[in-house]
Design a protein around this motif. Sequence first.
Motif, PDB file in Angstrom:
ATOM      1  N   CYS A 138       0.817  -1.215   0.000  1.00  0.00           N
ATOM      2  CA  CYS A 138       0.000   0.000   0.000  1.00  0.00           C
ATOM      3  C   CYS A 138       0.852   1.267   0.000  1.00  0.00           C
ATOM      4  O   CYS A 138       1.988   1.270   0.476  1.00  0.00           O
ATOM      5  N   MET A 139       0.263   2.340  -0.522  1.00  0.00           N
ATOM      6  CA  MET A 139       0.775   3.691  -0.313  1.00  0.00           C
ATOM      7  C   MET A 139      -0.335   4.497   0.329  1.00  0.00           C
ATOM      8  O   MET A 139      -1.506   4.364  -0.041  1.00  0.00           O
ATOM      9  N   PHE A 140       0.016   5.322   1.318  1.00  0.00           N
ATOM     10  CA  PHE A 140      -0.957   6.085   2.084  1.00  0.00           C
ATOM     11  C   PHE A 140      -0.601   7.566   2.080  1.00  0.00           C
ATOM     12  O   PHE A 140       0.578   7.939   2.022  1.00  0.00           O
ATOM     13  N   LYS A 141      -1.614   8.399   2.216  1.00  0.00           N
ATOM     14  CA  LYS A 141      -1.358   9.768   2.632  1.00  0.00           C
ATOM     15  C   LYS A 141      -0.930   9.742   4.092  1.00  0.00           C
ATOM     16  O   LYS A 141      -1.571   9.079   4.925  1.00  0.00           O
ATOM     17  N   LYS A 142       0.131  10.444   4.410  1.00  0.00           N
ATOM     18  CA  LYS A 142       0.582  10.483   5.800  1.00  0.00           C
ATOM     19  C   LYS A 142      -0.518  11.044   6.704  1.00  0.00           C
ATOM     20  O   LYS A 142      -0.691  10.602   7.843  1.00  0.00           O
ATOM     21  N   GLU A 143      -1.292  11.970   6.162  1.00  0.00           N
ATOM     22  CA  GLU A 143      -2.353  12.602   6.931  1.00  0.00           C
ATOM     23  C   GLU A 143      -3.381  11.587   7.412  1.00  0.00           C
ATOM     24  O   GLU A 143      -4.038  11.795   8.441  1.00  0.00           O
ATOM     25  N   LEU A 144      -3.542  10.482   6.694  1.00  0.00           N
ATOM     26  CA  LEU A 144      -4.489   9.441   7.095  1.00  0.00           C
ATOM     27  C   LEU A 144      -4.127   8.894   8.476  1.00  0.00           C
ATOM     28  O   LEU A 144      -5.003   8.669   9.321  1.00  0.00           O
ATOM     29  N   PHE A 145      -2.839   8.669   8.727  1.00  0.00           N
ATOM     30  CA  PHE A 145      -2.383   8.201  10.033  1.00  0.00           C
ATOM     31  C   PHE A 145      -2.513   9.310  11.074  1.00  0.00           C
ATOM     32  O   PHE A 145      -2.983   9.068  12.195  1.00  0.00           O
ATOM     33  N   VAL A 146      -2.122  10.533  10.694  1.00  0.00           N
ATOM     34  CA  VAL A 146      -2.073  11.636  11.655  1.00  0.00           C
ATOM     35  C   VAL A 146      -3.466  12.003  12.153  1.00  0.00           C
ATOM     36  O   VAL A 146      -3.711  12.090  13.364  1.00  0.00           O
ATOM     37  N   ARG A 147      -4.399  12.210  11.232  1.00  0.00           N
ATOM     38  CA  ARG A 147      -5.710  12.703  11.653  1.00  0.00           C
ATOM     39  C   ARG A 147      -6.528  11.658  12.401  1.00  0.00           C
ATOM     40  O   ARG A 147      -7.457  12.002  13.141  1.00  0.00           O
ATOM     41  N   ASN A 148      -6.180  10.365  12.237  1.00  0.00           N
ATOM     42  CA  ASN A 148      -6.923   9.310  12.931  1.00  0.00           C
ATOM     43  C   ASN A 148      -6.140   8.701  14.089  1.00  0.00           C
ATOM     44  O   ASN A 148      -6.596   7.732  14.702  1.00  0.00           O
ATOM     45  N   GLY A 149      -4.971   9.274  14.383  1.00  0.00           N
ATOM     46  CA  GLY A 149      -4.185   8.796  15.519  1.00  0.00           C
ATOM     47  C   GLY A 149      -3.769   7.344  15.397  1.00  0.00           C
ATOM     48  O   GLY A 149      -3.728   6.611  16.390  1.00  0.00           O
TER      49      GLY A 149
END
Length: 538
Positions: A164-175
């Motif tokens: 997978c590739m993710f937006k880093k913001e996906l991890f940040v905004r959902n903790g």
Amino acid sequence: MDEQKKKAPAVSIIIPVYNVFEWLDQCMESVRSQTFSDFEILLIDDGSTDGSGLKCREWEKRDCRIRAFSKVNEGPSKARNLGLQEARGDYLVFLDADDWIDERYLELLYGRLTETGADMAECDVYRVNSETDTRTYRVCHGIMGRTYSLEEHMKYGYTAIWKCMFKKELFVRNGIVFPDCHSEARAIYPLLLAVSNQVEQIQSALYYYRIFRKGSLTASPRPSHENENTIGVKALELLLEGFERCGLYEQYKKTLEEIVKLKLSDLLSVFFYRKEEEDYRELERNYRFFVSEQFPDSPDCRYLTLGGYNLNKIVGHMNFLHDPYGRFNFSSLISLMNPVGEEISCSHKNRYREMMLKREIQNRFWTILEEFKPEYLIMNFIEERFDVITCGTGYLTKSDAFDGAEFSAACGEIISRDTKECQNLWEQSGSAFIRRVQELCPRLKIILVKDYLSETFGDIYSQKEYPNLEEIRRINRILSGYYDFFEKNCRNVKLVEASEAGPYYFTDKQYEYGVIPSHLNELVNQEIAKRIERCMKA
């Protein structure tokens, strides 16, 4: 500081490294050969003892896009979390250091994310056998050309972060961080799917995943602080907590129940032949307790299966915790009712097949039937397609497993399935089997899944006939006679007409273990499972 290091890269590639000296160069060369070059590589040496840490430092000197970190050994999750903290890119990739990627991996995943604005993209995978170098294609985007729904993806999707590739913001905004537990990806993968605004699929295998590597965490998982006989439970506890924290638990409660049962069943299948029997039984009890605590109204059922391997796949779709201790494959009624009657040892390179062969030789079906006290016996006669062979005072089933095994004693005459001798022997064995089951377990309910070899293979868009179609039909005629005989002579049998379970009664052309007629596909397997559940409730 070098100008390229000052500029934040588009993609941060995080690679935990632990004792992978032999394979790290291949992984790194595949990353450096990417057609997309705007990335950084974070090599996180997790206390390696084989020189891998030194190799990380050497790679750091060779390419200004590489940053190497060293830490004490705490496992891949904490290594990835360090990478998360240090990553400067807006997009994240997590690779395993003993794997490698196609040169278009970054270009295609990044291109799809930036074109669509999606939070997450993933590709299909090649599983590469370290011992034989054979490759099998693993479809991650759906079943037989049909893309998963979100709930299907959460339940059946290949639970791996590295494709997978993710937006880093996906991890940040959902903790979201990687938990320090066994099966850590299972704790976050369904949640990442659920909280993503959109998930994109690249329907090409761009990741090469090395399997059966000695010393890998998959082959010898590190249980961290967990009790080995509750292994995997912590990840699923954290999964449920994550959905609660994000306010999504009630929306996905039914799917989460199914995920928990499916993932624990998968772990039971793994540890069934790795643990001593006493430890395995404790593990199974702990899993049942966890399911009953988390989902107190959840249905439960104890059953045995007797039939082909695809029958395991079918019942695996039923909403139960599935215990492989109650499985019997590569066997036949003739061998069950005519045991070899002497001590014979066998070995097989496939541990599961070896266990099934030993069960047949030791005639374990009857002892486990009495010990297990199942509510149901779920059967099909797919394994009855094999010839039988004389051995000792009885017979063994000349199955695929038999043909790949080594025995301490020579076997004798082969009795062909299409002979009158075998027909008589089977009918005698079938009658004796019915009588003995009814004597030992008079309240046992038998569900006979009338399953046949598929005549075609393909996907939902097109199918082809097998080249040996006449041979398949000849075998199916024999099986049909067996089903008719059993139905006529067993008073407490319930029938499930598998071949009438919708339009998809054929083999998946991309089934990773071989496109053979005894395997179907997951769409029709799911439908057959629903019919079995309805049969249980009737």
